[in-house]
Design a protein around this motif. Structure first.
Motif, PDB file in Angstrom:
ATOM      1  N   LEU A 177       0.836  -1.203   0.000  1.00 39.02           N
ATOM      2  CA  LEU A 177       0.000   0.000   0.000  1.00 39.02           C
ATOM      3  C   LEU A 177       0.871   1.253   0.000  1.00 39.02           C
ATOM      4  N   THR A 178       1.922   1.227   0.796  1.00 34.81           N
ATOM      5  CA  THR A 178       2.837   2.367   0.891  1.00 34.81           C
ATOM      6  C   THR A 178       3.429   2.698  -0.475  1.00 34.81           C
ATOM      7  N   GLU A 179       3.883   1.691  -1.191  1.00 28.60           N
ATOM      8  CA  GLU A 179       4.486   1.939  -2.503  1.00 28.60           C
ATOM      9  C   GLU A 179       3.449   2.408  -3.517  1.00 28.60           C
ATOM     10  N   LEU A 180       2.239   1.857  -3.475  1.00 23.58           N
ATOM     11  CA  LEU A 180       1.189   2.330  -4.388  1.00 23.58           C
ATOM     12  C   LEU A 180       0.901   3.810  -4.158  1.00 23.58           C
ATOM     13  N   VAL A 181       0.818   4.216  -2.904  1.00 23.77           N
ATOM     14  CA  VAL A 181       0.576   5.623  -2.575  1.00 23.77           C
ATOM     15  C   VAL A 181       1.714   6.496  -3.107  1.00 23.77           C
ATOM     16  N   LYS A 182       2.940   6.059  -2.896  1.00 25.37           N
ATOM     17  CA  LYS A 182       4.089   6.845  -3.361  1.00 25.37           C
ATOM     18  C   LYS A 182       4.104   6.968  -4.884  1.00 25.37           C
ATOM     19  N   ILE A 183       3.820   5.873  -5.564  1.00 28.41           N
ATOM     20  CA  ILE A 183       3.804   5.918  -7.030  1.00 28.41           C
ATOM     21  C   ILE A 183       2.688   6.834  -7.508  1.00 28.41           C
ATOM     22  N   ARG A 184       1.495   6.692  -6.938  1.00 24.50           N
ATOM     23  CA  ARG A 184       0.350   7.484  -7.413  1.00 24.50           C
ATOM     24  C   ARG A 184       0.567   8.969  -7.195  1.00 24.50           C
ATOM     25  N   ALA A 185       1.037   9.370  -6.020  1.00 22.55           N
ATOM     26  CA  ALA A 185       1.315  10.794  -5.794  1.00 22.55           C
ATOM     27  C   ALA A 185       2.382  11.287  -6.765  1.00 22.55           C
ATOM     28  N   SER A 186       3.391  10.472  -6.997  1.00 24.94           N
ATOM     29  CA  SER A 186       4.466  10.851  -7.915  1.00 24.94           C
ATOM     30  C   SER A 186       3.971  10.957  -9.351  1.00 24.94           C
ATOM     31  N   GLN A 187       3.025  10.105  -9.744  1.00 23.91           N
ATOM     32  CA  GLN A 187       2.409  10.230 -11.071  1.00 23.91           C
ATOM     33  C   GLN A 187       1.681  11.562 -11.197  1.00 23.91           C
ATOM     34  N   ILE A 188       0.887  11.884 -10.200  1.00 19.69           N
ATOM     35  CA  ILE A 188       0.126  13.138 -10.229  1.00 19.69           C
ATOM     36  C   ILE A 188       1.073  14.332 -10.331  1.00 19.69           C
ATOM     37  N   ASN A 189       2.159  14.290  -9.563  1.00 17.19           N
ATOM     38  CA  ASN A 189       3.106  15.403  -9.543  1.00 17.19           C
ATOM     39  C   ASN A 189       4.076  15.390 -10.723  1.00 17.19           C
ATOM     40  N   GLY A 190       4.122  14.293 -11.459  1.00 16.18           N
ATOM     41  CA  GLY A 190       5.023  14.199 -12.606  1.00 16.18           C
ATOM     42  C   GLY A 190       6.478  14.058 -12.203  1.00 16.18           C
ATOM     43  N   CYS A 191       6.745  13.304 -11.148  1.00 11.29           N
ATOM     44  CA  CYS A 191       8.109  13.129 -10.646  1.00 11.29           C
ATOM     45  C   CYS A 191       8.697  11.821 -11.170  1.00 11.29           C
ATOM     46  N   ALA A 192       9.421  11.906 -12.276  1.00  8.78           N
ATOM     47  CA  ALA A 192      10.002  10.712 -12.893  1.00  8.78           C
ATOM     48  C   ALA A 192      10.961  10.005 -11.949  1.00  8.78           C
ATOM     49  N   PHE A 193      11.772  10.755 -11.216  1.00  8.09           N
ATOM     50  CA  PHE A 193      12.731  10.162 -10.286  1.00  8.09           C
ATOM     51  C   PHE A 193      12.015   9.278  -9.269  1.00  8.09           C
ATOM     52  N   CYS A 194      10.947   9.799  -8.680  1.00  2.94           N
ATOM     53  CA  CYS A 194      10.215   9.053  -7.642  1.00  2.94           C
ATOM     54  C   CYS A 194       9.384   7.914  -8.231  1.00  2.94           C
ATOM     55  N   ILE A 195       8.788   8.111  -9.396  1.00  6.17           N
ATOM     56  CA  ILE A 195       8.052   7.023 -10.037  1.00  6.17           C
ATOM     57  C   ILE A 195       9.007   5.860 -10.299  1.00  6.17           C
ATOM     58  N   HIS A 196      10.169   6.165 -10.856  1.00  9.78           N
ATOM     59  CA  HIS A 196      11.170   5.148 -11.145  1.00  9.78           C
ATOM     60  C   HIS A 196      11.556   4.399  -9.872  1.00  9.78           C
ATOM     61  N   MET A 197      11.890   5.138  -8.814  1.00 12.44           N
ATOM     62  CA  MET A 197      12.337   4.531  -7.560  1.00 12.44           C
ATOM     63  C   MET A 197      11.257   3.652  -6.940  1.00 12.44           C
ATOM     64  N   HIS A 198      10.042   4.170  -6.859  1.00 20.42           N
ATOM     65  CA  HIS A 198       9.010   3.441  -6.134  1.00 20.42           C
ATOM     66  C   HIS A 198       8.395   2.307  -6.948  1.00 20.42           C
ATOM     67  N   ALA A 199       8.434   2.402  -8.262  1.00 19.17           N
ATOM     68  CA  ALA A 199       8.018   1.259  -9.080  1.00 19.17           C
ATOM     69  C   ALA A 199       9.007   0.107  -8.896  1.00 19.17           C
ATOM     70  N   LEU A 200      10.296   0.429  -8.850  1.00 21.58           N
ATOM     71  CA  LEU A 200      11.303  -0.610  -8.592  1.00 21.58           C
ATOM     72  C   LEU A 200      11.108  -1.209  -7.198  1.00 21.58           C
ATOM     73  N   ASP A 201      10.907  -0.349  -6.205  1.00 18.34           N
ATOM     74  CA  ASP A 201      10.689  -0.839  -4.834  1.00 18.34           C
ATOM     75  C   ASP A 201       9.449  -1.730  -4.755  1.00 18.34           C
ATOM     76  N   ALA A 202       8.387  -1.315  -5.434  1.00 17.47           N
ATOM     77  CA  ALA A 202       7.152  -2.106  -5.425  1.00 17.47           C
ATOM     78  C   ALA A 202       7.388  -3.475  -6.047  1.00 17.47           C
ATOM     79  N   ARG A 203       8.106  -3.519  -7.157  1.00 18.03           N
ATOM     80  CA  ARG A 203       8.407  -4.802  -7.807  1.00 18.03           C
ATOM     81  C   ARG A 203       9.220  -5.704  -6.888  1.00 18.03           C
ATOM     82  N   LYS A 204      10.194  -5.118  -6.191  1.00 20.98           N
ATOM     83  CA  LYS A 204      11.023  -5.901  -5.263  1.00 20.98           C
ATOM     84  C   LYS A 204      10.177  -6.513  -4.154  1.00 20.98           C
ATOM     85  N   GLN A 205       9.087  -5.863  -3.806  1.00 20.69           N
ATOM     86  CA  GLN A 205       8.199  -6.362  -2.751  1.00 20.69           C
ATOM     87  C   GLN A 205       7.112  -7.276  -3.310  1.00 20.69           C
TER      88      GLN A 205
END
Length: 153
Positions: free
Chosen positions: A34-62
């Protein structure tokens, strides 16, 4: 694109405090997925490629699936998300876009139907934290890692 500055080099003490606080929020007890989904979604809304990249990788690892990551921006139309995740994602959107939404009662009520008072605070802190990181990364133009195979021509 070129990074404007490295905030960790420019202000190491305060950035360490940010990392410490982020670690406490991350370790507050909400589900990792849930934590990673929230981080990715907020980052999508804000257009933060750095954070989308990081949290998508983290989500996959989990263990998060590619399909759910791909469909996250359209979570309202996908049956792949639980009611609890939907409540969190709705609250994420409401708070990330707070100047437009003003955190409507309906979004709060939906979130509270699935989160205790304590969890509601933890979720809200998580949303605030990722929005801070998005602003740091976007403001200073942090560049996500790029593999040679993925690099633009």
């Amino acid at each position: 694109m070129k990074a404007r500055m490295n905030p960790f080099a420019a202000a190491p003490a305060v950035m360490k405090e940010m990392l410490d606080f982020a670690g406490k929020v991350q370790g507050s007890g909400l589900e990792a997925s849930l934590t990673e989904l929230v981080k990715i979604r907020a980052s999508q809304i804000n257009g933060c490629a750095f954070c989308i990249h990081m949290h998508a990788l983290d989500a996959r690892k989990q263990g998060e699936t590619e399909e759910r990551i791909y469909l996250l921006s359209a979570w309202r139309e996908s049956p792949l998300f639980t009611d609890r995740e939907r409540a969190a994602l709705g609250w994420t959107e409401a708070l990330t876009l707070v100047s437009q939404t003003h955190a409507p009662d309906a979004d709060y009520a939906a979130m509270r139907a699935h989160f205790s008072e304590e969890e509601s605070v933890k979720l809200t802190l998580l949303i605030g934290m990722i929005n801070i990181w998005n602003r740091i990364s976007i403001g200073f133009q942090s560049i996500h890692p790029v593999s040679p195979r993925s690099e633009a021509a």
